[in-house]
Structures are given as structure tokens and as C-alpha cells.
Design a protein around this motif. Structure first.
Motif, PDB file in Angstrom:
ATOM      1  N   GLY A 120       0.825  -1.220   0.164  1.00 20.55           N
ATOM      2  CA  GLY A 120       0.018   0.079  -0.050  1.00 20.55           C
ATOM      3  C   GLY A 120       0.836   1.460   0.131  1.00 20.55           C
ATOM      4  O   GLY A 120       0.296   2.188  -0.491  1.00 20.55           O
ATOM      5  N   ALA A 121       1.937   1.202   0.680  1.00 20.91           N
ATOM      6  CA  ALA A 121       2.891   2.153   0.420  1.00 20.91           C
ATOM      7  C   ALA A 121       3.627   2.424  -0.878  1.00 20.91           C
ATOM      8  O   ALA A 121       4.251   3.526  -1.241  1.00 20.91           O
ATOM      9  CB  ALA A 121       4.067   2.186   1.464  1.00 20.91           C
ATOM     10  N   SER A 153       1.469   1.634  -4.061  1.00 18.71           N
ATOM     11  CA  SER A 153       0.355   1.421  -4.808  1.00 18.71           C
ATOM     12  C   SER A 153      -0.631   2.243  -4.228  1.00 18.71           C
ATOM     13  O   SER A 153      -0.859   2.551  -3.145  1.00 18.71           O
ATOM     14  CB  SER A 153      -0.075   0.089  -4.971  1.00 18.71           C
ATOM     15  OG  SER A 153      -1.353   0.120  -5.573  1.00 18.71           O
ATOM     16  N   GLY A 154      -1.332   3.155  -5.230  1.00 17.76           N
ATOM     17  CA  GLY A 154      -2.371   4.181  -4.768  1.00 17.76           C
ATOM     18  C   GLY A 154      -3.888   3.528  -4.807  1.00 17.76           C
ATOM     19  O   GLY A 154      -4.620   3.906  -4.479  1.00 17.76           O
ATOM     20  N   ALA A 194      -4.251   0.510   1.149  1.00 17.18           N
ATOM     21  CA  ALA A 194      -3.539   1.748  -0.047  1.00 17.18           C
ATOM     22  C   ALA A 194      -3.940   2.786  -0.160  1.00 17.18           C
ATOM     23  O   ALA A 194      -3.304   3.545  -0.817  1.00 17.18           O
ATOM     24  CB  ALA A 194      -3.391   0.405  -1.164  1.00 17.18           C
ATOM     25  N   MET A 195      -5.341   2.799   0.208  1.00 16.59           N
ATOM     26  CA  MET A 195      -5.983   4.145  -0.170  1.00 16.59           C
ATOM     27  C   MET A 195      -5.554   5.154   1.064  1.00 16.59           C
ATOM     28  O   MET A 195      -5.586   6.296   0.761  1.00 16.59           O
ATOM     29  CB  MET A 195      -7.583   3.957  -0.221  1.00 16.59           C
ATOM     30  CG  MET A 195      -8.054   3.211  -1.304  1.00 16.59           C
ATOM     31  SD  MET A 195      -9.901   3.269  -1.332  1.00 16.59           S
ATOM     32  CE  MET A 195     -10.386   2.504   0.092  1.00 16.59           C
ATOM     33  N   PRO A 232       0.037   6.793   2.043  1.00 16.88           N
ATOM     34  CA  PRO A 232       0.372   7.198   0.644  1.00 16.88           C
ATOM     35  C   PRO A 232       1.260   6.443   0.009  1.00 16.88           C
ATOM     36  O   PRO A 232       1.889   5.634   0.471  1.00 16.88           O
ATOM     37  CB  PRO A 232       1.154   8.614   1.270  1.00 16.88           C
ATOM     38  CG  PRO A 232       1.447   8.489   2.730  1.00 16.88           C
ATOM     39  CD  PRO A 232       0.461   7.360   3.039  1.00 16.88           C
ATOM     40  N   SER A 254      -1.835   7.720  -2.508  1.00 17.37           N
ATOM     41  CA  SER A 254      -3.053   7.222  -2.746  1.00 17.37           C
ATOM     42  C   SER A 254      -4.143   8.307  -3.539  1.00 17.37           C
ATOM     43  O   SER A 254      -3.829   9.093  -3.672  1.00 17.37           O
ATOM     44  CB  SER A 254      -3.743   7.812  -1.151  1.00 17.37           C
ATOM     45  OG  SER A 254      -5.141   7.899  -1.530  1.00 17.37           O
TER      46      SER A 254
HETATM   47 NA    NA Z   1      -1.274   3.658  -1.003  1.00 10.79          NA
END
Ligand code: NA
Ligand code: NA
Lengths: 212, 434, 320
Positions: free
Chosen positions: B110-111, B113-114, B152-153, B156, B158
């Protein structure tokens, strides 16, 4: 409904022509994204290393988002790649589904028509009056308007010539989606191009991909 | 016709079209244009190209396709597999270790990918079959991935914060900073839940018998070091002031492509073409909704709906926090029925002025809104992560997936309560970094 | 012809739609908007339906939106209009007047310059009803004060308009375009070294906490104006036209007076209190800055392409 690329006759020829055009537009959209990466990186480096920022990177990349989006939209429609919700649709009788799909086709054609007509008028106005954006590197306003008008017209064509959902034999096949990557290793793919029977999202079913 | 009635009919048309499986951008765009036509005649329709130009030529959005590209490049690299393997080696002694590993890998992914669905797909494809093969209950296994994929949202970069910035003018970098603490907190709460539940009900998540040496653990960490380096590069360059979020996205995407090509040897011309094509497809499918939602919003603006809502909310004779809780409840219900991007895009222009008038920080509200989206993507009937989970592990039963994510809704609701009670959790870091 | 006025309305159809990107919080400019609309209605003209804060039309959409009839009256900063219609550049040139009182006189809606500007704008179906000549712009910097053209060499300066960009280039700097929402962080990170703007931009974005120097001279200026379509105006009855003209005068008189007072009594003290040192160049330094920015006028004359018009405008400015 037969697959557009195998059938013959004038309708099939029209579909092939429209699909080739939308695919070319989508490929252009992919190239625009690549150009965005390179020009923004270049601008950042030029600014840091030589204190010489470009005056074109900002306005061009701002316009590029519009280009990359609207150029890919008709192809996504033609290949069933838009985000849509299938909850009610899948519970319908076959007859009701056909009606629903006709409504979707008509709605899409109408929106495309509205975009094409208003954007074309706006483009003509921009050319006649010489409208440009503000700033040191100003893009004439008719250019994004023209791109919008072309996208709207292609959307009308796609809506009239292609069914409102992917044809049965082009149906959910995660491995063939762009974003699944070309690899056959199931561990190595992304699901951003995920299709399920409940939700159609984010990527086309055109198994040749948009990037050629 | 009264404006309120026209807006009501436009909303009805929107709902009907979405029900008929019309692409969401068409549903939003057409109901917006027809609403404008009835409200305002032809000059309302003339707003269409102006609205599309205004929203899609918004500089904050330049970062959106770039972060999508970054995620797409990493997704073909095989990094997801390495991340999960590394997390597994570190969490093996912990109850529910594989579940905790899934949450931890989702946090790290998630850090980078947005977009939440790409996280669910990449992590879920490895983690869920692994858990099932070791006797984990399907609900337990799929719940941990479907819920944590949404991190991931919040963490960041995001896409949702980029969209919020493009509507409100709040700084993307500040919003990114605002998501860090709540994102890590949510991740920790999820891991605590997984571990706690596995301790109390070992039958749902059998203990791992495998053991790993410290050498194996360190080597596994080494294999994901380049990816961690990329996180540091992207976020570090934003917060040290080397680059704007947009520049960091471009440089990060380029670095991800180079890393995939050189370190993972997974990027030839064919793959590059496929990555670019899928970036264009994913980006366009989301940004088409962004643009169409703005057309719909313009219809609401012409009918003065945001003003009316703001006047109503400010005129309410209740403490502001009650209004806030009520807004969260409305968002929870809407989140069941609408996809995350559309929810954010349609409610932000309506609610943000009201929330600002109540004296709340729009940045803090943006973080709350994204926590709401964390819930929206895992609430049926419309929950993108749930169906992504089903599509990557088709043998799962939808009912099991629904059951598996239910506890995470309570965790997210608890985080919302915490953020309303202690706004500094979201606002402290932006104040410090920006 | 193109852009046929199918959607255009006359005031008889109901309130006239007005739009601006300025939000209520701009207390230097917003009172001018209100003064204009009040004056029109008081003078027996139509009432208005105002969309402010860019909710209907953002800064980049106001002029195209006016031209397609999505709004009938727009309030807009001249820099967004002058890149398309260079006639307005007469008010924006660096060292055009050097004396704000004269600069202000030049822009009288009943004076010869506005008449000349309107002759040029009429070809594009635009009419300037009146405007506020904003107080002069400053050269704002973070690291070092600007006194001479050499001080600008190599600096990345944020600009909002074409003439400002030419001015920065003429001084040896690099003009950078960016949205005003990004300026604060850009200054903080060193993405840009400074900017060319009037006081309102600084105060509305709290930039005084990060800027260190503000060079005060006539380096540039915008006007904040009310525009309608020329053909729409021409089709109105004389009474309504007169009411709109009264609105233009109110913007010029009352709006400008309020704006100047807010800048002097509120914004400038706020900027100084924020830690910004105001730099007043010496006469010799001013002469050097003026000489260095001389090519900007030539670029503007070339952009308009009508030597007789630009000559006449320069004459009006000189003798006002
Ligand atoms: Na993210
Ligand atoms: Na939901």
C-alpha cells in the motif's frame, strides 16, 4: 452476437474499422502516459541540476491527463472495460438484459453525441477567437476541445456498433487482461484488470491489448 | 419544474442506469447533462466541455496515472510474492501468522500502490491459497486480505487523496502525510485483531509449524529491500522537499520500471507495452468517472445543492460532532451502494463546504472520508475489494468473504471514532512535515 | 456562425447569471464584485444569480464559458484574458506608468484607454464593463532580495500570466507556471525561488510566513474586471446597458477604493508582520530594472500586431 473480428459483412467491416481506430487512440493514450513520466522527470532534473525548469512541462502534462483519459475511453467501451455494476443486471431475464443493454447503448451514444457537439462548437469558437490558456507556454484551447470532440464521436460509434457488455466468448479471462501482464505465472500479475460476474472493471477484453 | 425535483429525477436516472449495468461514467455524465438541460436549457449543456476540461486539466490529477503506472510495474515484478514470503518468515511464530503476514504485506504494498484493488489482487493471489492450504478458514483468510488491501488508499501514495485534492485544493502532500498515522494505526489494529482472534480460536487459523533461521529472515528482508528503497525514494523525496508528489510519482514510476527490468528481469518490450496499456486502461476507467462526476456535480451546483446542504447543516442546533457522526453514518450507507471513487467525487463538493463552515479542517475531513472509503470497498452489495478477492481466488464462496470482512468494519468504525475524538492523529504529521 | 447564441438569454428571461473564481474570503476583490452587481440593480438593471469561488466556472473556464453563454457576466483577472486578447496588456506592462495614481486614472471606464480596449475586444465579442487596476505587483523571494536585474538571474519565479512570464525572462529568470494551491509548498521546498504577484496572492495563501523579501516597484500589474459578450450588450435596451455601465463604474470607483484600502491598511501590514522585508530599489536600480524589462513591451506590441493601436495606447498611458 458474433465477434466483431471474425464475422463478415458491412456491419462487421464497420466494427473492425471502429475497433482499429479506438485501439489506435488507446495506444496513443498509453504513449501519452509514457511521455508524462519522461517529461516530468526531465523537468525535475532540469530544475534541480541546472536551475532551468521548462515552461512547457506543466501545461503540457496538465493537458496530457485529459488526452490520456478521453483517448482510451471509447476503446474501453468497445471492449467492455469500463467500471459498471452487475448486481441487478445478472438477476434479470435474458429479455430484460437485452433491453437493459439497449438502454446502455443509447445512453452512451447520447452522452458521446453531447460531448462531440458541444466540444466541436467550443473548438470552433477557440479557433475563431484565438483563445489560449494563460501562462508563458499557452496551449490553444481548441486542441483539448478537438480531442474531446473526437473522443465523443468515437464513443457514439462504439456505442452504436458494439454490444453494451463484452461478447460471451470474450468474457472474463483474468489472465488475458492487460495488467495481468504477458506472463503465464499466476503469481505475477495484477488484478487491476479484474473482471468478475458481479463487477466489470478497469481493463479491456481485447486480448491483443491496447498497447500496439 | 422545481430545481429540487429536477435533481431528484437526475439522481433517479443515475440509479436506474447504474442498475442496468451502464458504465458508471456514462450514468453520471448523462444524468448530469440531462439535469443541466432541464434546469438551465442549452446553456447548461454548454457546461459539458467546460466541465470536462476543468476537471481533467487539473494539475493535481497528473499524479494519478503516474502512481497507477508505478503499481502496475511493481505488480508484474513478482514483488508481491517476495513481500509475502518475507512477512511470513518474520510472523511465523505468531498466532495467525499468515494472516498477519498478509496484512503486513498489504501495508507495505500500500505504500507503493495508490489503488486498493491492485493490492488485494497482488497479495490475495499468493496469501489466500497459502492460508487455505494450511487449514485457515476461508472467511479468516480472505477477510484479512480484502480488508487490508484497502490500506493502499489511506497509506500514501493514494489515488483517493489525489482526487480529494483535485476537488478541494487541499495539498496532495499534506493529505498524503495525513494518511500515514491513521494508515499505520489501522494496519496495527488489523494485525492485533488477526493475532487475537487466532489465539482465541486456534481452529480458524492453525499455528504454523514451520521455523525459519535468522539468516533466512534477513535474506528474505534483503529480497524486498529494493522495494522498500523505492518507498523511501518516493515518500522521502516528497517530505524532504526534493520533489512534489507529481514529480515523485514520475521518478518513482521510472524507478519501478527500471527495478522490474533490471532486478526482477521481468520487463521486456512486450511487458512494457502491456504495463503501459493497462495503466492507460485503469487510469482512463477511473478518470472517466472523475470527469463525469464533475459534470454531475455541476448540475448540483446550478441547482445550488451544496449551498442548501451547507446552510442546513450549519443551521442544525446540535453539537458539530453529532453532525460529523451523522455524516459518517450516511457515508457508511452510501458506501454500501456506490463505488469508492464515485462516492468521494460526488459527496466531497457537497459536504466539504458544510464541514468547513462548521469549523473543521478540510484536510482532517479528507482523511475521515478515505477511512469511510476503506469501509465502502468491503461492504456488500457494492464492494470492489470483495469481488476482486473472489476473482483472484475463485473457489472462495461470496458469503465466506462477506463474513470474513465484517469484523474489519468494526475496526474501521473504531478508527473513525478515534479520529473524530483525536483529530491530531490525522493533522499532526502534515503540520510537522509540510 | 460559430458559437451561435442558442443558449443566450436576455435579462427579461430572469436574473442574469454572473460567475467568478474569486471566493468570498478575498476581501480585497469580493467587495468590488458585490458593488458592481448592486450598482446595476440600483440603476434599474437586472438582478443577478452569482456563482462565486469557481463553483460554476473556474479561472480557466470563465472566458470560454462567457463566450458560449454559460454565464453572461464574469469577473476575471486580466492575465487570464490577455493571453488570448493582448489588448488588455496595455495595463499589465512593467513600468507602464510608475505612478499608481496615474495608473488608476488610465483605467477609467469612461476614459479613452478602455474605449480603445473595447474596440479591440469587440472583434472577439467581448466587452469590458469596467475593472479595478490592482496595486502593483511585487517580486517576492525567499533567499535574497531583488534590487537589480542580475539578482533575478537563474531564479525560478512563479508567474500567472503571459506578460509576467516575459518580464521574468527579460530579467534573466525562469518563469514557472503552477496552480496557486501549490505555491506554498513549492516555495518551502525550493521548487521555486520566488514569484511575481500582487499582495492578495500572498495573503490569501499565507505566503508571508515563507517569503522573506518583496521588491516594490511597477514590475507589473493586473486588473480585475467585469466582462460580458459584446453582442449580448449591444442587443440590450439602452436602460439596461446604462445600468451595466453603472456597474462597471462602481467596480472601478468603489471596488478599487476598497481594494486599495484593504491592501494598504490590512494586507501590507500582514505581510510585513509575517516577516517579509519590503525592498524599495534606488532610482538607479529602478532604471536598470526598467531597461531590462523594455523588451516586454516589444513582445506585447508584436502580439497585438497593430502598431497604430499600441502607439495610441502608450500615448494615453503617458499623458493620463
Ligand atoms: Na497507497
Ligand atoms: Na460498499
Amino acid at each position: 452476437m458474433s465477434r466483431p473480428d471474425t464475422a463478415s459483412g458491412p456491419l462487421a467491416a464497420a466494427r473492425r474499422a471502429v475497433l482499429a481506430t479506438t485501439r489506435a487512440a488507446a495506444a496513443l493514450a498509453a504513449l501519452v502516459v509514457a511521455a508524462m513520466v519522461l517529461t516530468i522527470t526531465y523537468d525535475a532534473l532540469a530544475r534541480y541540476l541546472f536551475a532551468a525548469p521548462t515552461d512547457w512541462a506543466y501545461p503540457l502534462n496538465t493537458a496530457a491527463v485529459l488526452g490520456a483519459t478521453v483517448l482510451a475511453v471509447p476503446h474501453l467501451y468497445a471492449t467492455g472495460g469500463h467500471i459498471a455494476l452487475d448486481l441487478i443486471h445478472r438477476g434479470m431475464s435474458p429479455r430484460a438484459r437485452r433491453v437493459a443493454d439497449l438502454v446502455t447503448g443509447a445512453a452512451t451514444a447520447l452522452l458521446g453525441l453531447a460531448i462531440a457537439v458541444t466540444a466541436a462548437r467550443s473548438a470552433v469558437l477557440g479557433i475563431t477567437l484565438g483563445l489560449t490558456g494563460a501562462g508563458t507556454f499557452s496551449i490553444p484551447l481548441w486542441i483539448p476541445d478537438l480531442v474531446l470532440a473526437v473522443s465523443g464521436a468515437l464513443l457514439v460509434a462504439a456505442a452504436l456498433l458494439f454490444p453494451a457488455h463484452p461478447p460471451p466468448d470474450g468474457a472474463p479471462d483474468v489472465a488475458a487482461l492487460p495488467g495481468a501482464g504477458p506472463t503465464t505465472d499466476p503469481d505475477v500479475g495484477t488484478g487491476t484488470g479484474t473482471t468478475t460476474d458481479t463487477l466489470v472493471t478497469g481493463a479491456g477484453h481485447d486480448d491483443e491489448g491496447a498497447g500496439r | 419544474m422545481a430545481d429540487g425535483l429536477v435533481v431528484g429525477l437526475a439522481v433517479a436516472l443515475l440509479v436506474v442506469l447504474i442498475g442496468l449495468r451502464t458504465p458508471i461514467f456514462v450514468a453520471l455524465g448523462l444524468s448530469g447533462v440531462l439535469g443541466l438541460l432541464v434546469l438551465d436549457g442549452w446553456r447548461g449543456v454548454e457546461l459539458l466541455p467546460l466541465a470536462l476540461n476543468a476537471q481533467l486539466q487539473e494539475y493535481a490529477l497528473v499524479a494519478a496515472p503516474l502512481y497507477i503506472l508505478l503499481g502496475e510495474a511493481l505488480a508484474v515484478s513478482g514483488l508481491g510474492r517476495d513481500l509475502f514470503a518475507a512477512a511470513h518468515r518474520w510472523f511465523t511464530r505468531v498466532p495467525g501468522g499468515l494472516g498477519a503476514s498478509a496484512v503486513a504485506s498489504s501495508t507495505v504494498f500500500g505504500a507503493m500502490s495508490g489503488v486498493s484493488i491492485s493490492s488485494v489482487a497482488v497479495i490475495g493471489r499468493m496469501a489466500v491459497p497459502e492460508m487455505l492450504s494450511r487449514g485457515y478458514r476461508p472467511a479468516f483468510a480472505s477477510g484479512s486480505v480484502a480488508a487490508s488491501g484497502a490500506l493502499a488508499m489511506l497509506i500514501p501514495p493514494s489515488l483517493m487523496f489525489i482526487l480529494y485534492s483535485s476537488i478541494t485544493g487541499e495539498s496532495t502532500a499534506a493529505l498524503f502525510a495525513g494518511g500515514i498515522v491513521p494508515g499505520l494505526l489501522l494496519s496495527a489494529m488489523m494485525i492485533a485483531y488477526v493475532v487475537g482472534r487466532a489465539s482465541l480460536r486456534p481452529a480458524e487459523a492453525p499455528r504454523d509449524t514451520e521455523t525459519f533461521s535468522w539468516g533466512q529472515r534477513l535474506r528474505a528482508l534483503g529480497s524486498v529491500a529494493p522495494a522498500l528503497g523505492l518507498v523511501v525514494l518516493v515518500l522521502g523525496s516528497i517530505y524532504t522537499g526534493f520533489a512534489t508528489p507529481t514529480e515523485a510519482a514520475a521518478v518513482g514510476a521510472l524507478a519501478a520500471l527500471v527495478m522490474t527490468a533490471v532486478l526482477y528481469r521481468a520487463l521486456g518490450w512486450t511487458e512494457l507495452r502491456a504495463v503501459l496499456a493497462s495503466t492507460a486502461a485503469v487510469g482512463a476507467s477511473i478518470l472517466a468517472i472523475v470527469a463525469a462526476a464533475y459534470v454531475f456535480t455541476q448540475m448540483l451546483v446550478v441547482a445550488r445543492i451544496p449551498d442548501t446542504v451547507s446552510d442546513f447543516v450549519v443551521g442544525l442546533d446540535v453539537p458539530p460532532w453529532v453532525v460529523m457522526v451523522a455524516i459518517m453514518l450516511v457515508l457508511l450507507v452510501l458506501g454500501c451502494l456506490v463505488d469508492a471513487a464515485s462516492l468521494l467525487l460526488v459527496v466531497t463538493p457537497i459536504l466539504e463546504p458544510a464541514v468547513s463552515d462548521l469549523g473543521y479542517d478540510p484536510l482532517w475531513f479528507g482523511v475521515l472520508l478515505v477511512v469511510n472509503l476503506e469501509m465502502a470497498v468491503i461492504t456488500p452489495p457494492v464492494g470492489l475489494n470483495l469481488y476482486t478477492m473472489k476473482s483472484v481466488v475463485p473457489e472462495l464462496d461470496m458469503a465466506e468473504i462477506f463474513r470474513g470482512v465484517a469484523p474489519y468494519l468494526l475496526i474501521e468504525a473504531a478508527l473513525l471514532g478515534l479520529l473524530i475524538a483525536v483529530p491530531e492523529l490525522a493533522t499532526f504529521l502534515p503540520g510537522l512535515l509540510i | 456562425g460559430c458559437g451561435a447564441p442558442t443558449g443566450w438569454r436576455s435579462p427579461a428571461d430572469g436574473p442574469v447569471r454572473a460567475a467568478t473564481y474569486i471566493p468570498k474570503s478575498y476581501d480585497d476583490l469580493y467587495p468590488g464584485v458585490e458593488a458592481t452587481l448592486d450598482a446595476v440593480t440600483r440603476a434599474g438593471g437586472p438582478s443577478f444569480d452569482l456563482y462565486d469561488g469557481g463553483t460554476l466556472l473556474g479561472a480557466e473556464q470563465l472566458l470560454p464559458g462567457l463566450l458560449v453563454g454559460a454565464a453572461d457576466l464574469v469577473f476575471q483577472t486580466s492575465s487570464y484574458v490577455s493571453s488570448s486578447f493582448p489588448a488588455l496588456g496595455a495595463m499589465e506592462l512593467p513600468f507602464g506608468t510608475e505612478d499608481y495614481a496615474r495608473h488608476r486614472r488610465v483605467f477609467d471606464p469612461d476614459g479613452p484607454l478602455v474605449a480603445l480596449v473595447n474596440d479591440e475586444l469587440a472583434e472577439k465579442d467581448v466587452r469590458l464593463l469596467g475593472g479595478m487596476p490592482l496595486t502593483y505587483e511585487y517580486l517576492w523571494t525567499v533567499d535574497r532580495p531583488i534590487r537589480r536585474p542580475e539578482d533575478v538571474a537563474g531564479l525560478r519565479m512563479r508567474v500567472a500570466g503571459e506578460i509576467e512570464g516575459e518580464t521574468v525572462k527579460a530579467l534573466g529568470g525562469a518563469p514557472v507556471s503552477m496552480g496557486s494551491a501549490e505555491v506554498f509548498e513549492a516555495l518551502q521546498r525550493g521548487t521555486i525561488d520566488g514569484m511575481l504577484s500582487y499582495l492578495g496572492t500572498v495573503v490569501s495563501r499565507d505566503l508571508q510566513s515563507i517569503l522573506r523579501y518583496g521588491t516594490r516597484c511597477h514590475i507589473g500589474s493586473y486588473t480585475f474586471d467585469a466582462y460580458c459578450r459584446a453582442s449580448w450588450y449591444a442587443a440590450l435596451d439602452p436602460r439596461t446597458r446604462a445600468a451595466l455601465d453603472a456597474g462597471g463604474r462602481a467596480l472601478y470607483r468603489e471596488g478599487t477604493a476598497t481594494m486599495v484600502a484593504v491592501h494598504q491598511d490590512d494586507y501590507l501590514p500582514q505581510v510585513v508582520a509575517g516577516g517579509v522585508e519590503i525592498v524599495d530599489p534606488t532610482p538607479a536600480e529602478l532604471a536598470a530594472l526598467r531597461a531590462a524589462t523594455e523588451p516586454v513591451r516589444a513582445r506585447w506590441e508584436a502580439a497585438l500586431g497593430k502598431p497604430a493601436v499600441t502607439g495610441r495606447m502608450a500615448e494615453i498611458v503617458r499623458t493620463a
